[in-house]
Design a protein around this motif. Structure first.
Motif, short mmCIF file in Angstrom:
data_model
loop_
_atom_site.label_atom_id
_atom_site.label_comp_id
_atom_site.label_asym_id
_atom_site.label_seq_id
_atom_site.Cartn_x
_atom_site.Cartn_y
_atom_site.Cartn_z
N HIS A 33 -1.35 7.61 1.64
CA HIS A 33 -1.01 7.42 3.12
C HIS A 33 -2.50 7.27 3.45
O HIS A 33 -2.79 6.41 4.35
CB HIS A 33 -0.43 8.51 3.75
N SER A 35 -5.46 5.90 2.37
CA SER A 35 -5.77 4.48 2.31
C SER A 35 -5.30 3.64 3.44
O SER A 35 -6.13 2.75 4.02
CB SER A 35 -5.62 3.90 0.93
N LYS A 36 -4.24 3.64 3.64
CA LYS A 36 -3.56 2.87 4.81
C LYS A 36 -4.18 3.29 6.13
O LYS A 36 -4.35 2.54 6.99
CB LYS A 36 -2.06 3.14 4.81
N SER A 39 -7.63 2.26 6.15
CA SER A 39 -7.67 0.69 6.41
C SER A 39 -7.41 0.36 7.96
O SER A 39 -8.23 -0.30 8.87
CB SER A 39 -6.60 -0.02 5.63
N GLU A 40 -6.36 1.13 8.52
CA GLU A 40 -6.06 0.89 9.89
C GLU A 40 -7.35 1.32 10.95
O GLU A 40 -7.66 0.58 11.80
CB GLU A 40 -4.75 1.63 10.41
#
Length: 74
Positions: A33, A35-36, A39-40
């Motif tokens: 989670h 990494s997501k 990224s956001e």
């Protein structure tokens, strides 16, 4: 800023530079989670990767905008 994951990630990076695994450990968020979330936050220019070319051990820190957000959260 939204989700509790994002808030936790920003808090974990407050005045620090960390790799995603350390952020995951400090926040209790699973690595997949993180990494997501990173990224956001990167897309919103809240965090930045300071060694983008690295495949492993990427280092993340707050941008000046991200630091302002972290300071307001205290």
């Amino acid at each position: 800023m939204g989700s509790t994951y994002r808030v936790k990630a920003v808090s974990a990076l407050n005045n620090e530079i960390k790799i995603p695994t350390q952020i995951a450990k400090d926040t209790g968020i699973r690595t997949n989670h993180i990494s997501k979330v990173l990224s956001e936050l990167k897309n919103e220019e809240i965090v930045e990767c300071i060694n983008e070319e690295a495949k492993k051990g990427r280092l993340y820190r707050l941008t000046s905008t991200g630091q302002e957000i972290a300071d307001e959260m205290k």
